[in-house]
Every structure is written in structure tokens, then in C-alpha cells.
Design an enzyme around this catalytic site. Structure first.
Site, short mmCIF file in Angstrom:
data_model
loop_
_atom_site.label_atom_id
_atom_site.label_comp_id
_atom_site.label_asym_id
_atom_site.label_seq_id
_atom_site.Cartn_x
_atom_site.Cartn_y
_atom_site.Cartn_z
N HIS A 156 37.41 40.21 30.38
CA HIS A 156 36.64 38.97 30.21
C HIS A 156 37.23 37.80 31.00
O HIS A 156 36.55 36.80 31.23
CB HIS A 156 36.55 38.60 28.73
CG HIS A 156 35.66 39.54 27.96
ND1 HIS A 156 34.36 39.24 27.67
CD2 HIS A 156 35.87 40.78 27.48
CE1 HIS A 156 33.80 40.25 27.01
NE2 HIS A 156 34.71 41.20 26.88
N ASP A 368 38.34 30.34 34.95
CA ASP A 368 37.63 30.94 33.82
C ASP A 368 36.97 32.22 34.30
O ASP A 368 36.40 32.25 35.39
CB ASP A 368 36.55 29.96 33.32
CG ASP A 368 36.46 29.92 31.80
OD1 ASP A 368 36.62 31.00 31.19
OD2 ASP A 368 36.23 28.84 31.25
#
Ligand code: GDG
Length: 459
Positions: A156, A368
Site C-alpha cells: 500500500h 504517499d
């Protein structure tokens, strides 16, 4: 149909349709309900040794299998190697890496122990999907238990460039462990490229690239496949949630206190990777350079606590409190607080409605993997009067959301300029950008993400 077995560090606390259920949890849970299966992971409890046994809870065709962690395991596996070594390294912050050999051993030990707990619950044709950096050695540990099922892994968070990964002691052991999976999924093409670069330049491995198919990787005597699967959201559901929430008390209070001022909104876990300090300074720069904006715009930052028992997280909280205090001290007026910094969690419908009520979504992580807030922000907008997304070039979401104003989160003046442009943007341009991004969100929603990954894992 084969059962699906999801393995993640935490088993998401799902109450059907409940406020806490995020896109990822819902997407994965949907898949589980369709195929039937099990979700296995840490319960979130720290328990007395010796370790407890697994708790099984049936909900329809889905079994939730959870287990507590002993204090030492929590300290070494979770707080230690996962979050004090891997998290900063994978977010391009080698300066924050703390490495402790015992923690690394604990990380591997807990992975082996979890695999030992899961193995007896598996059936021969189960398909196993493991999530995130806490569980890099998990496939290898399952293989050691004699498990021969298909095992996939989705990361992720970003996969760092080779030169950054080299700063993690034991990087080779980690990448070798990753090669025990049958399929590796990354958020974006740059993450996939970084992984393949390591394989080719550091592991003496090979990568075969065929357009439209996962790369075929050979390294450490193993063969596997690897591809990018950008995670999405359910945009239509978020749009509904946002519309329904408009009349809610919280949103009405915000609107009343704003009066005619414009609203800039940000929501992030309070994490140093999210670029909050730089963001506060960019808002300050906007007020400094454009006096007309003073008392005409407010910035709401919601930042719920996370990993609050770690020093790096205490530091970023203190820094943020200092910055918001300083900036408010400098610019606040009797009837106006420039920054409302709220260190607390809100329910999902409230966030969606606040996104809809705002004029700018300010999402500027330093790094991110994807950043779902950026996608949720766009999904929540009113098509007749949409807000503008200002987005960091270092969020995975920037690879897809071309209608955002893309900024470098280290360029404070550049971010201030983007805020000014967003606040002044004419309706037609806002609508064009929104329409483009909403279509993209629909095309690659969270079901597409899950189905593409499962298709390749089962192929
Ligand atoms: C990791 C990767 C990747 C936030 N505050 C509240 C709240 N949230 C929700 C958001 C969003 C989720 O939490 C956060 O997701 P992000 O993607 O923004 O970031 P991470 O937590 O770092 O997630 C990331 C993601 O995994 C998925 O693959 O995109 O890159 O780092 O859904 O809305 N939800 C509620 N109250 C809050 O106060 N209810």
C-alpha cells in the site's frame, strides 16, 4: 470457487455500512463476501504471554480470524521494524530510520508465528492475498510451513528507489522474501519500476516486460510476476454520502462560523509523511503574499492521532501545534481563526460533507503510496459547484488525477500560488477538471483494483 484468504496486519473493524468502513476495507470485504473466505490478522490487542489462540467470528460466508500480540512482539514487529524502520525508509526518509537487530529478528519471528497460526486453517485451493509492509516475509514463512497455495502481496505504501532501499539494513533479505510471493502488486508504475530496478541491479535477477501484462521476474532462484494496481474508491457512494451529510450538524456549524469565507480542507492521519508542516507554511505564505485573502479564507486541518506511542510521531505533533499557534498568532483577528487544526477523528459522512462544502482540497504528502483522501475529495464534490484539488506530485494519486493542481510539497511559495489559483478558479474550469477526475475514479474504482489483482493472481 476458491476461498479468498485476506491477511493484513490489522483486521479492519467492519460494521456493515458503518461509519468507520473505508474504501479499502469495504473493497476487500466485498470480495470476501462474494467468494466466501477468511480475514486473518492482529486483533489490535496487546495481550499477556503466552500468546492467545485465534478468535474466529463468522459473519455470513466470511470468517474473521484474529489474534492478540504479546508486548514484545508489538514492540519489535509493529512499533519497531515495521514502523520505525520500514515506514520511514519506504517514504524516502532515511534520516528517520531506526534500526535494531533484535527488532528485525522480532519482525521475522512474528511473521513466522502468524504463518504457523494460519497454516492449519487453510484448504488446498484457497487463494491468499497478503497486504502491506508488515508482512513482507509472510509467503516465505507459509512456504516453510508446507503451504503451496497461490499467494499474492499488495504494497500500500511506496516502494523506494534502489539507493534509498539500500539504506535499510537487511534489504536483500527483505527483497528475497518478497520473491516468495506469486504476484506482487504496487500502487503505481514508478513503484513497480523501483522494484524491478533493485532486482536487476542488486539481485542479479531478470525482468521481462510485456505491455498489458504483469512483468515476469526471476531472482533468488524464484519466478514471480509483478505489476501496478492503483487502488481506488467507490466514487458514487462517496458522492451520496457527501450530499446526505450536507444538512448534518457539524457541517452546518462550520458553514455558520465561516460566514462567506472560503474553506480549504485537509484530512490526514498525523504522520510525518503527509507534509502537514509544509502545508501550514504554504497557507501562511498565501496570507502573507495576498493580504486580500486574510479574513476571507479558513483552513481546516483534521489530523487524527496515529502511532502516538512513537517519538517521531510525538515530534511531528508538537511541531504542528507550534506552527498552527504561531501562524494563528500572527494573522488571527477577533472574528477569524486562520487555521483550525483538529487532532481528532470524525465519522466518514462528516468528512465527505466537509469536502463538499469546501472550495479547495489541500492534499500534499511528501510521499504517499496512493492517498485515498485525494480521491475521496474529488468524489465528494458537488458537480454544479465543485472544489479544486491541490495535490502533491509525490502522492500515487497524482499519476491518475490529471485535473488536480499538481504541486511540489517542498515548494512553499509554489503551493501558496496553487492555493490562490484554486480559490480564484472560474466555475467552468473547475467543472471541467472535476468531470475529468470523476470519470477516472469511476473507471478505476476499488472493485476494478481488486478484480485486476485477483485475476492476475489466479491466472
Ligand atoms: C495507506 C497508504 C494508500 C482519515 N482521517 C479520518 C478518516 N480517514 C480515512 C481517509 C482515508 C483513509 O483514512 C486514509 O487513507 P490514505 O490513503 O489517505 O492514507 P494511509 O492511511 O496512509 O493509507 C496510502 C492507502 O494505504 C490505501 O492503499 O492510499 O498511500 O499510506 O480513507 O478518509 N476516516 C474517518 N475519520 C477520520 O478522521 N472516518
Amino acid at each position: 470457487m476458491s476461498r479468498l484468504i485476506i491477511v493484513s496486519n490489522r483486521v479492519a473493524p467492519i460494521s456493515e455500512g458503518g461509519p468507520a468502513a473505508g474504501g479499502l476495507a469495504v473493497g476487500v470485504y466485498d470480495a470476501l463476501k462474494e467468494t466466501g473466505g477468511m480475514w486473518f490478522g492482529w486483533s489490535g490487542d496487546v495481550v499477556a504471554e503466552p500468546p492467545q489462540s485465534i478468535t474466529l467470528e463468522e459473519r455470513g460466508r466470511v470468517t474473521f480470524a484474529t489474534i492478540g500480540l504479546a508486548q514484545r512482539d508489538y514492540d519489535q514487529y509493529y512499533r519497531g521494524f515495521s514502523n520505525a524502520t520500514l515506514w520511514p525508509a519506504f517514504h524516502y526518509r532515511p534520516d528517520l530510520i531506526q534500526f535494531d537487530r533484535d527488532e528485525f529478528d522480532g519482525y521475522c519471528r512474528v511473521n513466522r508465528w502468524l504463518a504457523k497460526q494460519l497454516a492449519p486453517l487453510l484448504k488446498a485451493d484457497d487463494v491468499i492475498w497478503v497486504h502491506d509492509y508488515h508482512l513482507i516475509p509472510f509467503a516465505q514463512a507459509l512456504r516453510d510451513e508446507g503451504v503451496t497455495n497461490r499467494i499474492g502481496f499488495f504494497l500500500h505504501i511506496p516502494f523506494p528507489a534502489t539507493q534509498v532501499l539500500l539504506s535499510v539494513p537487511r534489504h536483500r533479505v527483505l527483497v528475497e522474501a518478497l520473491c516468495s510471493f506469486d504476484l506482487l502488486g504496487f500502487q503505481t508504475a514508478p513503484d513497480l519500476r523501483a522494484f524491478c530496478d533493485y532486482i536487476e541491479t542488486q539481485a542479479n535477477g531478470s525482468v521481462v516486460r510485456i505491455a498489458g501484462e504483469p512483468n515476469a521476474v526471476s531472482a533468488f532462484g524464484k519466478t514471480l510476476r509483478a505489476a501496478a494496481y492503483p487502488i481506488g474508491v467507490y466514487p458514487d457512494e462517496i458522492a451520496l454520502l457527501a450530499k446526505d451529510g450536507e444538512s448534518g450538524r457539524e457541517v452546518q456549524t462550520v458553514k455558520t462560523t465561516l460566514r462567506d469565507r472560503k474553506l480549504i480542507m485537509s484530512v490526514d492521519r498525523l504522520d510525518y509523511s503527509k507534509g502537514l508542516v509544509e502545508r501550514f507554511r504554504a497557507f501562511e505564505k498565501l496570507l502573507e503574499h495576498q493580504p486580500a485573502q486574510r479574513n476571507n479564507v479558513s483552513f481546516v486541518q483534521i489530523a487524527p492521532p496515529t502511532r502516538a506511542d512513537m517519538d517521531t510521531y510525538r515530534d511531528i505533533r508538537l511541531q504542528l501545534e507550534a506552527e498552527s499557534g504561531r501562524i494563528n498568532g500572527r494573522y488571527a483577528e477577533l472574528d477569524w481563526t486562520p487555521i483550525r487544526y483538529i487532532h481528532r477523528q470524525y465519522e466518514r459522512p462528516v468528512l465527505a460533507a466537509l469536502f463538499r462544502a469546501s472550495h479547495v482540497g489541500f492534499v500534499t504528502p511528501l510521499r504517499d503510496g496512493m492517498n485515498l483522501v485525494a480521491k475521496e475529495y474529488v468524489a465528494a464534490q458537488d458537480p454544479d459547484d465543485p472544489g479544486v484539488l491541490v495535490l502533491s506530485q509525490f502522492a500515487g494519486a497524482a499519476q491518475e488525477l490529471n485535473g488536480a493542481l499538481i504541486v511540489n510539497p517542498l515548494d512553499i511559495a509554489g503551493m501558496a500560488d496553487a492555493l490562490a489559483a484554486a480559490l480564484a478558479m472560474p466555475l467552468k474550469e473547475r467543472q471541467a477538471r472535476y468531470t475529468d477526475m470523476f470519470a477516472q475514479l469511476r473507471e478505476n474504482n476499488v472493485s476494478v483494483w481488486r478484480d485486476n489483482f485477483m485475476r492476475d493472481l489466479q491466472a
